[in-house]
Write a protein that holds these residues in place. Structure first.
Motif, PDB file in Angstrom:
ATOM      1  N   TYR A 339       0.814  -1.206   0.000  1.00 22.30           N
ATOM      2  CA  TYR A 339       0.000   0.000   0.000  1.00 22.30           C
ATOM      3  C   TYR A 339       0.855   1.267   0.000  1.00 22.30           C
ATOM      4  CZ  TYR A 339      -4.220  -2.742   0.666  1.00 22.30           C
ATOM      5  OH  TYR A 339      -5.261  -3.622   0.490  1.00 22.30           O
ATOM      6  N   GLY A 340       2.157   1.120  -0.266  1.00 22.72           N
ATOM      7  CA  GLY A 340       3.019   2.289  -0.374  1.00 22.72           C
ATOM      8  C   GLY A 340       3.975   2.491   0.781  1.00 22.72           C
ATOM      9  N   GLY A 341       3.792   1.714   1.859  1.00 20.90           N
ATOM     10  CA  GLY A 341       4.711   1.808   2.988  1.00 20.90           C
ATOM     11  C   GLY A 341       4.503   3.068   3.812  1.00 20.90           C
ATOM     12  N   GLY A 342       5.411   3.265   4.765  1.00 19.60           N
ATOM     13  CA  GLY A 342       5.330   4.434   5.629  1.00 19.60           C
ATOM     14  C   GLY A 342       5.960   4.165   6.974  1.00 19.60           C
ATOM     15  N   GLU A 343       6.167   5.228   7.733  1.00 20.56           N
ATOM     16  CA  GLU A 343       6.853   5.128   9.011  1.00 20.56           C
ATOM     17  C   GLU A 343       6.077   5.873  10.097  1.00 20.56           C
ATOM     18  OE1 GLU A 343       9.155   4.577   5.611  1.00 20.56           O
ATOM     19  OE2 GLU A 343       8.572   6.608   6.269  1.00 20.56           O
ATOM     20  N   ILE A 344       6.216   5.386  11.323  1.00 27.32           N
ATOM     21  CA  ILE A 344       5.717   6.082  12.505  1.00 27.32           C
ATOM     22  C   ILE A 344       6.888   6.268  13.467  1.00 27.32           C
ATOM     23  CG2 ILE A 344       4.152   6.027  14.483  1.00 27.32           C
ATOM     24  CD1 ILE A 344       2.239   4.326  12.878  1.00 27.32           C
ATOM     25  N   TYR A 345       7.094   7.506  13.915  1.00 26.79           N
ATOM     26  CA  TYR A 345       8.152   7.844  14.862  1.00 26.79           C
ATOM     27  C   TYR A 345       7.530   8.372  16.149  1.00 26.79           C
ATOM     28  CZ  TYR A 345      11.152   7.929  10.667  1.00 26.79           C
ATOM     29  OH  TYR A 345      11.828   7.620   9.502  1.00 26.79           O
TER      30      TYR A 345
END
Length: 371
Positions: A339-345
């Protein structure tokens, strides 16, 4: 022939979700007649010495009522339902319908009347804060179609999702709750998304089968005026009988200052419902290992493995940020690679990448560890 999966679900709802006790009164409210589960719930309630009450409703009938809605009449209806709800110790909301777009042609001002009366006076003022409650869907061909599955395959999926070991999930969530409770700054990145906000001093709450089935999220809320940046949602989002797609929101000091979608005028009408509709009332991380793809049903979609949801509108008392609204709209973004990936910080530390938790203490929440 009885389906043992239905019997197991009824037992889980009565004993685990509600912890129903002898002498307690439980209202079983069924939208769309699902006899097998309603009967199993009635029998299980009697088995623990409780008193079951049943209310049968229908979305097509509700549409007819809404089309002619006047606030005076709906206030009387809300008073009637509130008087029933006040007598209950517990509530089971069993939702099933043949058409998710049943309210698509109900004018926004009529939906607003429903939100100001029945939803406020019954759901928000009594049911949520004052009873033990759980809400769930029930499988039917319409839901299977939305999930792009055969009816039989969807039923198998449904019972895997709803009958998983929520007690195991509950324990695995403790580390995420602890981390969120001590976090100040959150940053979320992904395609078309770079969003920052604070969750400082707002409690994190785990959802592991007590109030929703299916379940699998940990939620909190952003500090009301702390949200800045842009988010581009990659999941269809049904609301008030219309399915919104390609939703993109831009925030400044907590407020949605720009909103676009496949119907930009319509989405902005919703956000203009009241002042709180343009502020966020919930931020939640989804972890259900069996829910992998959206099916335009928020009870499922908000729990998708590797997802989070960001919610314009009313906050919850348990994660209170001061935002009040007649809307509460869970919008879902999936961050798995397909689904395009992504990050949480959290406070500058990467905690989840492409939908998978990377910190050792959070890895029990990855899907292979929850099945």
């Amino acid at each position: 022939m009885k389906d043992p999966r239905i019997e197991k679900l009824a037992k889980n709802l009565i004993h685990y979700s509600l912890r129903l006790q002898k002498g307690e009164k439980v209202l079983i409210e069924n939208f769309g007649l699902q006899r097998e589960l309603v009967i199993a719930l009635v029998r299980e309630a009697y088995a623990v010495g409780a008193y079951p009450f049943v209310s049968l409703k229908d979305h097509q009938v509700d549409r007819a009522l809404l089309l002619g809605a006047q606030e005076e009449q709906f206030s009387m209806m809300a008073e009637f339902e509130a008087n029933v709800m006040k007598e209950m110790d517990a509530y089971i909301g069993l939702r099933a319908g043949d058409n998710i777009n049943e309210f698509a042609d109900v004018p926004a001002d009529k939906m607003k009347i429903h939100g100001k009366t029945i939803m406020q006076k019954v759901h928000r003022d009594i049911r949520v804060p004052k009873t033990k409650w759980v809400v769930l869907r029930y499988p039917n061909p319409s839901m299977a179609q939305l999930a792009k599955m055969s009816t039989e395959a969807f039923e198998d999926f449904y019972f895997n999702v709803c009958n998983l070991d929520y007690g195991k999930m509950d324990k695995a969530m403790d580390a995420l709750v602890e981390l969120m409770d001590k976090t100040d700054q959150v940053r979320i990145t992904g395609p078309g998304t770079d969003l920052t906000f604070s969750i400082k001093d707002i409690p994190a709450v785990k959802c592991s089968g007590q109030m929703n089935i299916p379940d699998g999220e940990v939620y909190t809320a952003p500090v009301r005026d702390s949200v800045n940046g842009t988010i581009s949602f990659n999941t269809p989002s049904p609301y008030q009988g219309f399915t919104f797609e390609n939703v993109k929101l831009t925030f400044k000091d907590g407020k949605i200052v720009e909103a676009t979608a496949n119907d930009t005028e319509r989405i902005n009408q919703i956000f203009d419902t009241d002042e709180g509709a343009r502020y966020i009332g919930e931020f939640a991380i989804g972890v259900n290992p069996y829910i992998q793809h959206p099916m335009q049903d928020i009870l499922f979609d908000e729990k998708i493995d590797g997802s989070f949801h960001f919610t314009p509108g009313q906050c919850y008392d348990e994660a209170y940020n001061g935002n009040h609204s007649n809307i509460h709209w869970d919008m879902v973004m999936i961050q798995r690679p397909e689904y395009g990936g992504g990050e949480i910080y959290f406070d500058g530390v990467l905690i989840r990448k492409d939908g998978r938790f990377v910190l050792p203490e959070l890895q029990p929440l990855n899907p292979e560890n929850l099945k």
